[in-house]
Design an enzyme around this catalytic site. Structure first.
Site, PDB file in Angstrom:
ATOM      1  N   GLU A 256       0.889  -1.174   0.000  1.00  0.00           N
ATOM      2  CA  GLU A 256       0.000   0.000   0.000  1.00  0.00           C
ATOM      3  C   GLU A 256       0.914   1.206   0.000  1.00  0.00           C
ATOM      4  O   GLU A 256       1.615   1.454   0.981  1.00  0.00           O
ATOM      5  CB  GLU A 256      -0.859   0.022   1.263  1.00  0.00           C
ATOM      6  CG  GLU A 256      -1.725  -1.196   1.474  1.00  0.00           C
ATOM      7  CD  GLU A 256      -2.828  -1.312   0.466  1.00  0.00           C
ATOM      8  OE1 GLU A 256      -3.223  -0.292  -0.108  1.00  0.00           O
ATOM      9  OE2 GLU A 256      -3.275  -2.440   0.220  1.00  0.00           O
ATOM     10  N   CYS A 295      -2.774   8.345   3.730  1.00  0.00           N
ATOM     11  CA  CYS A 295      -2.562   7.822   2.372  1.00  0.00           C
ATOM     12  C   CYS A 295      -3.735   8.142   1.466  1.00  0.00           C
ATOM     13  O   CYS A 295      -3.585   8.218   0.253  1.00  0.00           O
ATOM     14  CB  CYS A 295      -2.331   6.322   2.432  1.00  0.00           C
ATOM     15  SG  CYS A 295      -3.633   5.459   3.311  1.00  0.00           S
TER      16      CYS A 295
END
Ligand code: NAP
Length: 669
Positions: A256, A295
């Site tokens: 990720e 994120c």
């Protein structure tokens, strides 16, 4: 000065002689030291496998789900301790809700899904059996069993609690142990959380180990049964995924990474609409929560050309109200970045963005007087996004976002995709066709698309929130990985195996009755036997019952279902499915219940539903039906009762299948 320990081989290990210093985001003072200890990584892996993995695999999915729930509740009672520590990472009280409560909530969702969506056993069934031969005596079934290695989780600094718990929940539910390596700069919060978990005594030894500081030669010892997950920057991701040992041992690696997430204002969402105001609210929240160190934060704000000026005005006005300062002060809406180094990183990235865009809000110099790593929200404006490159490629991991105009739907989707693959994009619109058109072009470039408008805004969970139910991850630049998404994430820690064999073999392996497997119809009526006395394969074969024209007409009049296929011989015969008038499917279900039900009070408490109902052969007046009722699967639900899944098959006088379904009942133990 707080020494941040590792937890290895069942013991706490203090930092070594040359640890890394960790500073407070608020004061810049060194508050902790971590790393530098000589951990035996090979022994840690073996310990995880031999102790943690072995213990977890003796538990079924439901036992592990109960364990995860108990850990989550244990943490929830003690979360104030984690809040307290987290202030020094620069996080506000609101930010703690995302990290600490979000992590605990994710565990609770997995605990609940594990009990509702996974079997009360050791083997997970992926799909239904496949008929591989003519007679039904050779079938296939995909099953999943836990990988027998260790899951190594390397996490980013921004969510020291959520980052660990959102990965631990599916890992443990699958039956794998974990070695967690948090980012050093916030590892003191993760360490405190691991201490709470360890002190709870709820988790088997070896199921969780913690490495603070570097991972040394851990990767050299990983093998094909291990898994590595990584959350962090693209640069580190590339370095780790190309490790020779991971490549030569084909160790699965899930990443990720960075993401240039976009938020798009629909052309319909002109100033004065609820969507325009909603967009401003969502974007401001995404720029400022966790000081933009998320994120999923909105990095690119895309609006129709005509809305550029009004949107800039609205955002500027809203951002003016954001107070920045010590996160312990409830009056502060935004805290600090995690460290002075991170602040410098963000400023460098913002400078690069500044080569293609003009800063229209937020002067970092206004924060110069503050000791900690504080920055104001910073808004850039790029009027020529087609010529820009840096704006679409540079993730300033802080409170920085760029306002960008688009011409039409195709242009908006094209600009979204210039991020090269993202975790999420939001589209604020009340125009369903715009939503559909964007999805067709931008879907493949995004792990999640979030649509919001006046209808959904009261319930909507926010652009930036990864939910345990929905997948989190994205293609390309975002790392190409996938986390969460309910049970999907659990399967990352299990091996899918196609097993082929006779129904008896498949039933023995899966613990569920497979059509064609041996049945036992020699026992007492199954409705008179308690949950624990029912075995998979126990079957009741009922006597037959004839279905008459009078039955069909009575049912039609009684229920009001006078559809022509039941009432009009000529019209029914003209229908390609029916030979003439036929019985209602629901009449057959009712007759089936009449044939298999045992009427007296007993262990069957309630019928809670039917699954997978299929009508296969029409039943004409004069035909008869009989029923096979077989115990297909069982799962314990509460202290007093469990769910029994019965395979119900209706046959006619020629032994041809008429209908088939799963019946669900709750039965006392
Ligand atoms: P980072 O510098 O890449 O570090 C991530 C993790 O990798 C840390 O635990 C770090 O440990 C570790 N690491 C670094 N070098 C390593 C090595 N050679 N061997 C083993 N581990 C190593 O990223 P970060 O600064 O913590 O986080 C910010 C980045 O993460 C941003 O780019 C953000 O977009 C991304 N992020 C992505 C997601 C997502 O879900 N996609 C979520 C959060 C953050 P040390 O701290 O000890 O160096």
């Amino acid at each position: 000065m707080r020494p941040v320990h590792s937890f290895a081989l069942g013991a706490w290990v203090a930092p070594g002689p040359d640890p890394r210093e960790i500073e407070s985001a608020i004061t810049g003072e060194v508050i902790a030291r971590a790393g530098g200890s000589a951990l035996d990584m090979a022994a840690m892996r073996d310990f995880a496998v031999a102790r943690g993995g072995a213990a977890l695999r003796t538990m079924g999915f439901h036992d592990r789900a109960r364990m995860i729930k108990a850990v989550a509740l244990h943490l929830r009672e003690r979360r104030a301790l984690l809040y307290d520590l987290s202030f020094d990472t620069g996080a506000t009280a609101k930010d703690h809700l995302i990290d600490v409560d979000g992590g605990i909530g994710t565990m609770l969702v997995y605990a609940s899904k594990g009990r509702r969506e996974m079997p009360d056993g050791l083997v997970y069934l992926d799909g239904d059996p496949e008929m591989l031969g003519q007679s039904g005596q050779f079938q296939g079934q995909h099953i999943c069993t836990p990988k027998q290695g260790v899951a190594v989780h390397i996490n980013a600094y921004n969510f020291p609690v959520w980052g660990m718990l959102e990965k631990l929940a599916p890992t443990w539910l699958a039956g794998m142990p974990a070695i967690v390596k948090p980012a050093t700069s916030t590892s003191y919060v993760t360490e405190a959380c691991v201490r709470l978990i360890h002190e709870s005594g709820l988790v088997p030894e070896g199921a969780l180990q913690l490495v603070t500081g570097g991972v040394s030669d851990l990767f050299d010892h990983l093998r094909g049964q291990d898994v590595v997950t990584f959350t962090g920057s693209a640069a580190t991701g590339l370095q780790l995924r190309s490790h020779a040992s991971l490549l030569s041992n084909t160790v699965p690696f899930t990443a990720e990474q960075d993401s240039l997430n976009a938020s798009v204002l629909g052309p319909d969402a002109i100033p004065g609409t609820p969507e325009f105001d909603l967009f401003v609210k969502e974007v401001v929240r995404e720029i400022t929560v966790k000081a933009g160190q998320k994120c999923t934060a909105v990095r690119r704000i895309m609006v129709p050309e005509v809305s550029m000026d009004p949107m800039q005005d609205a955002l500027t006005k809203a951002l003016t109200g954001i107070t920045v300062g010590d996160p312990r002060d409830p009056a502060m809406r935004m805290g600090a970045l995690v460290s002075a180094a991170q602040k410098q990183d963000v400023l460098r990235a913002a400078d690069r963005i500044g080569q293609e865009a003009e800063r229209v809000f937020g002067d970092p110099d206004t924060m110069a007087g503050l000791r900690g790593a504080f920055l104001p929200p910073m808004l850039y404006r790029c009027d020529a996004p087609d010529d820009a490159d840096v704006v679409h490629q540079t993730e300033a991991f802080g409170p920085v976002s760029t306002l960008i105009p688009y011409r039409d739907t195709g242009h908006a989707a094209y600009l979204m995709n210039r991020g090269g693959g993202a975790l999420v994009a939001s589209v604020i619109t009340h125009d369903a066709s715009f939503a559909r058109d964007i999805t067709m072009v931008a879907g493949a470039f995004h792990g999640r698309l979030y649509f919001n408008n006046r209808d959904s805004m009261a319930d909507a969970t926010g652009h930036g929130a990864p939910l345990p139910h929905m997948v989190h991850g994205g293609p390309g630049r975002a790392g190409g990985g996938e986390e969460l998404g309910g049970i999907r994430a659990v399967l990352h820690y299990m091996q899918r195996t196609a097993v082929q064999g006779s129904p008896d073999i498949l039933s023995a392996i899966t613990g569920a009755h497979v059509t064609g497997a041996s049945t036992d119809s020699g026992k007492r009526h199954p409705f008179t036997r308690a949950f624990d006395d029912l075995a998979i394969g126990d079957t009741l074969v009922t006597p037959a019952r004839q279905v008459t024209l009078k039955d069909i007409e009575t049912f039609a009049v009684f229920t009001g279902d006078t559809f022509y296929a039941h009432m009009d011989e000529e019209a029914a015969a003209a229908n390609p499915f029916f030979p003439g008038r036929v019985a209602h499917g629901y009449l057959l279900l009712s007759f089936a219940a009449g044939l298999f039900v045992q009427p007296d009070p007993g262990p069957v408490l309630a019928n809670t539903g039917l699954d997978n109902l299929r009508f296969m052969t029409p039943v004409s007046p004069g035909d008869s039906i009989y029923v096979h009722l077989t115990v297909k699967a069982k799962r314990r639900r509460t202290e007093t009762y469990g769910e029994v899944r019965w395979q119900v098959t209706l046959y006619n006088q020629d032994d041809t299948q008429v209908a088939e379904y799963d019946l669900l009942t709750m039965n006392a133990y």
